[in-house]
Write a protein that holds these residues in place. Structure first.
Motif, PDB file in Angstrom:
ATOM      1  N   SER A  32       0.872  -1.352  -0.089  1.00 48.04           N
ATOM      2  CA  SER A  32       0.010  -0.111   0.100  1.00 48.04           C
ATOM      3  C   SER A  32       0.695   1.178   0.101  1.00 48.04           C
ATOM      4  CB  SER A  32      -0.951  -0.032   1.207  1.00 48.04           C
ATOM      5  OG  SER A  32      -1.597   1.275   1.330  1.00 48.04           O
TER       6      SER A  32
ATOM      7  N   ASN B 126      -0.427   4.415   0.141  1.00 45.55           N
ATOM      8  CA  ASN B 126      -1.115   5.383   0.546  1.00 45.55           C
ATOM      9  C   ASN B 126      -1.993   4.881   1.893  1.00 45.55           C
ATOM     10  OD1 ASN B 126      -1.784   8.146   0.730  1.00 45.55           O
ATOM     11  ND2 ASN B 126      -3.802   7.750  -0.255  1.00 45.55           N
TER      12      ASN B 126
ATOM     13  N   ASN C 196      -5.605   6.192   3.301  1.00 45.51           N
ATOM     14  CA  ASN C 196      -5.936   7.073   2.274  1.00 45.51           C
ATOM     15  C   ASN C 196      -5.191   8.520   2.488  1.00 45.51           C
ATOM     16  OD1 ASN C 196      -7.316   5.718   0.721  1.00 45.51           O
ATOM     17  ND2 ASN C 196      -9.094   6.013   2.232  1.00 45.51           N
ATOM     18  N   GLY C 197      -3.852   8.486   3.450  1.00 42.66           N
ATOM     19  CA  GLY C 197      -3.107   9.803   3.815  1.00 42.66           C
ATOM     20  C   GLY C 197      -4.068  10.759   4.721  1.00 42.66           C
TER      21      GLY C 197
ATOM     22  N   TYR D 266       6.506  10.709  -4.025  1.00 43.28           N
ATOM     23  CA  TYR D 266       6.596   9.311  -3.926  1.00 43.28           C
ATOM     24  C   TYR D 266       7.330   8.862  -2.677  1.00 43.28           C
ATOM     25  CZ  TYR D 266       4.612   9.620  -8.504  1.00 43.28           C
ATOM     26  OH  TYR D 266       3.518   9.961  -9.514  1.00 43.28           O
TER      27      TYR D 266
END
Length: 204
Positions: free
Chosen positions: A120, A122, A125-126, A157
């Protein structure tokens, strides 16, 4: 994993039971979630007296709830055998060296076996994270992971991507059926020597 090093380990304990819970530890299995979870506000302010970055704990208490779905922070967590922890860290860092950018490597862990599940880029979902440290000055540092991310380079990234493996070139242009067939028909060589003397596998 950021810049080739495991910075934090997310734990889901009791998955599949009526009472799953979530925790974050470092590689020594010391808790990093003891200050709760954080939702970045997009602004920062340093307290004039303490020189610590201010954290709005009052608003946080009013928004207290599960981390996700019905999952709250764990009161206590079990600790795997040292060889299992070493395998988890070793596998994650070896995969990270291949991928290059930041990646959370998800695994299932039994008494002495580690099974790699998925990746994953993220987590959550950050929207939030639950890792912080207390500095020598007594400040709560909820941004140490973000600094590691920036130091790794690569812009958004968190590191510099490596080349796409030939078998995955054009993967997103394939149909769902062809993507599934590629995954099913792929073979891999398990060249990670487990420090527990048992198997290290990928999820079927």
């Amino acid at each position: 994993v950021i810049n080739g090093t495991v910075q934090a380990i997310d734990i889901v304990q009791g998955r599949g039971t009526d009472c799953p819970c979530y925790a974050v530890v470092d590689t020594d299995w010391d808790r990093l979630d003891y200050n709760g979870c954080f939702e970045p506000a997009g602004v920062g302010h340093v307290d004039h007296d303490t020189q610590c970055t201010e954290i709005d704990f009052d608003s946080g208490r009013r928004k207290a709830g599960p981390i996700k779905k019905n999952m709250y922070l764990c009161d206590t967590i079990g600790k795997p055998e040292e060889c299992v922890i070493n395998d988890m860290i070793g596998i994650a860092e070896k995969l990270a060296a291949t991928i290059g950018v930041y990646m959370r490597v998800d695994m299932f862990v039994t008494e002495k076996d580690v099974v790699v599940q998925e990746y994953s880029p993220n987590p959550m979902n950050g929207l939030r994270h639950c890792a912080s440290k207390t500095t020598a000055d007594g400040c709560i540092d909820s941004c140490f992971l973000g600094r590691e991310w920036k130091a790794a380079g690569g812009g958004v990234y968190g590191g510099n991507a490596t080349e796409i493996p030939p078998s995955l070139i054009g993967y997103l242009d394939k149909s769902a059926t062809d993507q599934c067939a590629l995954a099913i028909n792929s073979t891999y060589t398990n060249n990670y020597p487990s420090s527990c003397g048992t198997s290290v596998a990928g999820a079927p």
